[in-house]
Design a protein around this motif. Structure first.
Motif, PDB file in Angstrom:
ATOM      1  N   ALA A 743     -34.658  79.555-126.689  1.00 33.39           N
ATOM      2  CA  ALA A 743     -35.552  80.842-127.205  1.00 33.39           C
ATOM      3  C   ALA A 743     -36.781  80.855-126.354  1.00 33.39           C
ATOM      4  CB  ALA A 743     -35.833  80.315-128.556  1.00 33.39           C
ATOM      5  N   CYS A 744     -37.331  79.835-125.936  1.00 35.05           N
ATOM      6  CA  CYS A 744     -38.516  80.066-124.990  1.00 35.05           C
ATOM      7  C   CYS A 744     -38.277  80.812-123.838  1.00 35.05           C
ATOM      8  CB  CYS A 744     -39.182  78.959-124.719  1.00 35.05           C
ATOM      9  SG  CYS A 744     -39.596  77.848-126.198  1.00 35.05           S
ATOM     10  N   LEU A 749     -38.281  86.199-120.879  1.00 32.48           N
ATOM     11  CA  LEU A 749     -37.398  87.247-120.407  1.00 32.48           C
ATOM     12  C   LEU A 749     -37.662  88.547-121.159  1.00 32.48           C
ATOM     13  CD1 LEU A 749     -33.687  87.020-119.752  1.00 32.48           C
ATOM     14  CD2 LEU A 749     -34.652  88.836-120.895  1.00 32.48           C
ATOM     15  N   VAL A 750     -37.716  88.516-122.307  1.00 33.43           N
ATOM     16  CA  VAL A 750     -38.203  89.729-123.143  1.00 33.43           C
ATOM     17  C   VAL A 750     -39.628  90.431-122.553  1.00 33.43           C
ATOM     18  CG1 VAL A 750     -38.622  90.783-125.304  1.00 33.43           C
ATOM     19  CG2 VAL A 750     -36.747  89.244-124.917  1.00 33.43           C
ATOM     20  N   LYS A 751     -40.640  89.617-122.297  1.00 34.72           N
ATOM     21  CA  LYS A 751     -41.791  89.841-122.021  1.00 34.72           C
ATOM     22  C   LYS A 751     -41.981  90.341-120.232  1.00 34.72           C
ATOM     23  CE  LYS A 751     -44.429  86.652-125.077  1.00 34.72           C
ATOM     24  NZ  LYS A 751     -45.229  85.374-125.271  1.00 34.72           N
ATOM     25  N   ALA A 754     -40.358  93.927-120.328  1.00 35.96           N
ATOM     26  CA  ALA A 754     -41.071  94.806-120.817  1.00 35.96           C
ATOM     27  C   ALA A 754     -42.088  95.256-120.105  1.00 35.96           C
ATOM     28  CB  ALA A 754     -41.818  94.478-122.268  1.00 35.96           C
ATOM     29  N   ALA A 755     -42.727  94.086-119.111  1.00 32.00           N
ATOM     30  CA  ALA A 755     -43.965  94.295-118.248  1.00 32.00           C
ATOM     31  C   ALA A 755     -43.513  95.067-117.004  1.00 32.00           C
ATOM     32  CB  ALA A 755     -44.624  92.926-118.054  1.00 32.00           C
ATOM     33  N   ASP A 756     -42.118  95.072-116.563  1.00 32.46           N
ATOM     34  CA  ASP A 756     -41.654  95.939-115.443  1.00 32.46           C
ATOM     35  C   ASP A 756     -40.882  97.091-115.995  1.00 32.46           C
ATOM     36  OD1 ASP A 756     -41.399  96.389-112.827  1.00 32.46           O
ATOM     37  OD2 ASP A 756     -39.613  94.814-112.789  1.00 32.46           O
ATOM     38  N   ASP A 757     -41.372  97.686-117.067  1.00 32.88           N
ATOM     39  CA  ASP A 757     -41.058  99.129-117.380  1.00 32.88           C
ATOM     40  C   ASP A 757     -39.283  98.981-117.813  1.00 32.88           C
ATOM     41  OD1 ASP A 757     -43.337 100.479-116.913  1.00 32.88           O
ATOM     42  OD2 ASP A 757     -42.785 100.935-114.742  1.00 32.88           O
ATOM     43  N   LEU A 765     -33.538  89.100-112.461  1.00 29.97           N
ATOM     44  CA  LEU A 765     -34.248  88.387-111.583  1.00 29.97           C
ATOM     45  C   LEU A 765     -35.148  87.261-112.634  1.00 29.97           C
ATOM     46  CD1 LEU A 765     -36.154  91.159-109.594  1.00 29.97           C
ATOM     47  CD2 LEU A 765     -34.280  89.385-108.693  1.00 29.97           C
ATOM     48  N   GLU A 766     -35.547  87.659-113.967  1.00 28.44           N
ATOM     49  CA  GLU A 766     -35.804  86.733-114.850  1.00 28.44           C
ATOM     50  C   GLU A 766     -35.062  85.514-115.177  1.00 28.44           C
ATOM     51  OE1 GLU A 766     -39.021  86.508-116.066  1.00 28.44           O
ATOM     52  OE2 GLU A 766     -39.494  88.143-115.060  1.00 28.44           O
TER      53      GLU A 766
END
Length: 778
Positions: A743-744, A749-751, A754-757, A765-766
């Motif tokens: 989950a972490c 990954l979600v953050k 979101a930070a890369d549009d 890549l994540e």
């Protein structure tokens, strides 16, 4: 509270998670008392039915309490919160909690889950040893020996786990598959390497059991009997364009004034015809020799002139029949001056010019092949065993190339080739004691190269990945990102589109979809192919053009050819070639309006709001519904059913059953929003002569009318979509199901996305830079 049996089955797994709030019975959460509204909600609505041996649905509060706080069962707690907030629990026909109680539950669960320390040491999980699935096998053979055909197409289907067919835990190795591997290894070696010299020309004989499914009936002497005009046919892999001999051993029961006639055919075309004068006890040989194209071809021995004269005074002359004893294929027969195929040069890149060079050349050739096949450095002992095998062939008078062929066969049947193996190499202290590694241990660079290549290419690493692994540079973050971007741009990433997107979007089901041709006359094979092509090109463009993954939900473009554009009613698209097309209005755009998805989520004779709603919940929002209870009646599949009116009206009568209502409150709204599309994805305004009502309200309260407004709502829930897609892609990349410690990784990954549009490439890549991808459990 009272439940029907079906409702109990639905509630039990949710309550199993819910009960940890039951700290009212203990009155304590892990770090202190649960809020009073939460304790009251739990005590009033759940506990009375779920305690002790008589607990409904077999669910016991005490057992759940033993599982620990929400932080140890994160996914289940999130599901509990979603269902209570969405009004799905408790069921509508039971007393309901107040808004304050629901809010207290939600905030308490959120607070508990935030206590998870994602900066602490996290278990990266363990991946089971993984057999190459069919797609991976075909692609690996293509890249390893340079022979581009599909040997795995004859293998048994791969099992599926967590929605994908590359999950190590379900990829078993039944005996029939091992037999297929051995046969494929022989065929691949023969196709890849030219074994020079007449004595080495391979002969494949099909007889006895090989002909059981080839046609005709069993003859007394193990042959195949043709009592009327027909054929004995089988598939054979011709390694390459070359000369071959096709032989048929046969005899006839003669009758009439002509001998039996037989033709040897290839792919339905006659190569040569023969008079079969041989009779039982004296089998004849009939052969064709000539140049044939390489590939998988259909060989047949056809009986041409059946004869039946039941009144003939000689009983032995009344019936003419043909018996095929065996079929042989000899070749390829090499001629002097024939060019060697590229596959031969790829494997046998060096040949001894004198006997004393045999061991040096053979070792060099097999060492290189073995490293590439095993996808790692190899030991001298592993190579020497294969060199000895090649030497045995030489001692038996075989050519150098034939010895290499045999060694290649052995490698292709080895577990080291057929399985992706990641060995655990524990760290030890000076006394040899294994040191604990709670945060896992890094996989080595060669194992990382394989994870990368099978994730993005469904195939073995290429020379550049091997070189970086040998230099120990692949774990460097900048190099890892550079390679991932290179691999995305490479044409081989088509495999990622076909295998990941094909299973995420369930496009593979399109091949077996069977819409009613009487109702949907526009549906044909060119349209089916166009539907699939649109979705694959759409996914590939978002990946390779660095676009936002939110385009999957809604966008103003797609890829069409004339056939699909006509189906959609989009003007101005001519010809069979696909091209990017700008869309107007909100009726099309995004995955849920593509004909491929709409067709695989329909029934043969009508649409299915339930299937479409379930698809949206599972593939877009990541909140799959529970399975339906077994006692729910099936909705009639056509207008002859007991319910009349539009499909929506029939659905609403169906869901009036209390055991159906709670699930359908989640399933139906997204499906109703797509009712303007028929069962093959064409737009319509009426159903059964009545106007379609495409309005609905989601359990979370948002109302919409039609697909455009539904997509707008889904786009506001982008975090849920990114998490859903991230979990599925991480599952596919790791080859295992996700566990609580993952989950972490998904949070990060979600953050990052979101930070890369919200770029899809950023998700890839994540994943490749994540702990579970770079490590394994110690």
């Amino acid at each position: 509270m009272m439940h029907s049996p079906g409702m109990t089955k639905f509630l039990a797994p949710l309550l199993a998670s819910f009960v940890a709030i039951a700290v009212p019975l203990r009155a304590q959460s892990p770090d202190g008392p649960a809020p009073e509204p939460v304790r009251e909600l739990f005590t009033r609505f759940c506990v009375s039915c779920h305690q002790g041996d008589q607990a409904e649905g077999g669910f016991d509060v005490a057992k759940l309490l033993a599982k620990g706080p929400p932080s140890t069962n994160r996914k289940a707690w999130n599901r509990v919160k979603e269902n209570v907030e969405g009004g799905l629990m408790p069921p509508e026909d039971n007393p309901q909690p107040t808004e304050d109680q629901v809010a207290a539950l939600a905030s308490w669960v959120d607070a508990e889950l935030k206590k998870i320390d994602c900066g602490a040491t996290v278990d990266p999980g363990r991946v089971t040893i993984r057999r190459l699935n069919r797609a991976e096998y075909n692609n690996t053979i293509r890249d390893l020996v340079g022979v581009d055909f599909q040997p795995a197409d004859d293998f048994p289907s791969d099992d599926v786990g967590y929605g994908f067919d590359n999950i190590g835990d379900v990829l078993s190795l039944p005996p029939i598959l091992m037999e297929k591997y051995l046969a494929a290894a022989e065929t691949i070696a023969a196709r890849a390497i030219v074994a020079a010299g007449t004595s080495e020309v391979p002969v494949k004989t099909y007889e006895g059991p090989d002909l059981e499914n080839a046609g005709g009936t069993a003859a007394d002497d193990d042959g195949r009997f043709l009592g009327t005009n027909g054929e004995i046919a089988l598939a054979h892999d011709f390694p390459r364009d070359a000369s071959y001999v096709v032989r048929v051993h046969a005899y006839a029961h003669q009758a009439g004034d002509q001998p039996a006639r037989m033709a040897i055919k290839l792919d339905g075309k006659t190569l040569q015809s023969f008079d079969v004068k041989a009779v039982q006890g004296s089998i004849g040989t009939y052969e064709f020799q000539g140049k044939l194209r390489g590939g998988r071809r259909r060989i047949a021995a056809e009986f041409l002139n059946d004869y039946w004269e039941p009144e003939n005074p000689d009983p032995s002359r009344r019936d003419r029949n043909l018996v095929v004893q065996s079929i042989e294929v000899q070749g390829p027969i090499g001629a002097k001056g024939d060019p060697l195929p590229a596959s031969h040069k790829l494997v046998v890149f060096r040949r001894p010019s004198k006997p004393e060079e045999f061991y040096e050349c053979t070792t060099e050739v097999l060492d290189r092949f073995l490293r590439r096949a095993y996808r790692r450095p190899v030991t001298g002992g592993e190579v020497s065993k294969l060199v000895r095998l090649a030497d045995l062939a030489r001692e038996n008078g075989e050519s150098y190339e034939r010895g290499i062929q045999l060694a290649v066969q052995a490698v292709l049947a080895s577990p080291q080739f057929l399985f992706r193996v990641e060995l655990y190499r524990p760290k030890r202290d000076k006394k040899g004691k294994v040191l604990e590694a709670p945060g896992g241990v890094p996989i080595n660079d060669f194992e990382l190269a394989s994870r990368l290549s099978y994730f993005l290419w469904s195939s073995m690493p290429d020379d550049e990945l091997f070189r970086l692994a040998l230099d120990g540079k692949l774990h460097e973050e900048a190099e890892l990102e550079k390679q991932a971007r290179r691999m995305i741009r490479d044409p081989k990433s088509r495999a990622f589109v076909e295998n990941f997107a094909g299973q995420w979007l369930q496009l593979r089901n399109l091949k077996t979809a069977n819409p009613d041709r009487e109702q949907f006359k526009s549906f044909d094979e060119p349209l089916r192919e166009a539907m699939q092509k649109e979705s694959e090109l759409f996914f590939a463009s978002i990946l390779r053009e660095d676009r936002s993954l939110l385009d999957f939900i809604d966008c103003d473009y797609t890829f069409l050819n004339e056939r699909l554009a006509t189906h959609y009613g989009v003007p101005g698209v001519k010809g069979p070639e696909f091209r990017r097309v700008k869309l107007k209005g909100g009726d099309r755009g995004g995955l849920i309006t593509q004909a491929s998805v709409l067709t695989v989520t329909s029934n043969p004779s009508r649409t299915s709001p339930v299937k479409r709603g379930k698809w949206v919940l599972e593939q877009i929002l990541g909140s799959p519904p529970p399975p339906p209870p077994p006692d729910v009646p099936v909705l009639a599949d056509d207008a002859k059913g007991p319910l009349v009116g539009t499909l929506r009206q029939r659905m609403e009568q169906h869901r009036s059953n209390p055991s159906c209502a709670s699930c359908h409150a989640r399933l139906d709204p997204p499906g109703f929003g797509l009712e303007n599309y028929d069962a093959v994805g064409a737009w319509r305004d009426k159903d059964g002569g009545l106007p379609i009502d495409a309005s609905a309200q989601l359990p979370t309260g948002e109302s919409f009318r039609g697909p455009a407004e539904l997509k707008a709502i889904l786009k506001t829930r982008k975090s849920e979509f990114v998490r859903c897609l991230g979990e599925k892609m991480l599952t596919y990349a790791l080859g295992r199901g996700l566990e609580d410690p993952d989950a972490c990784t998904v949070d990060a990954l979600v953050k990052g996305v979101a930070a890369d549009d919200y770029r899809l490439s950023r998700m890839v890549l994540e994943i490749v830079k994540s702990e579970p991808f770079l490590k394994r459990r110690g």
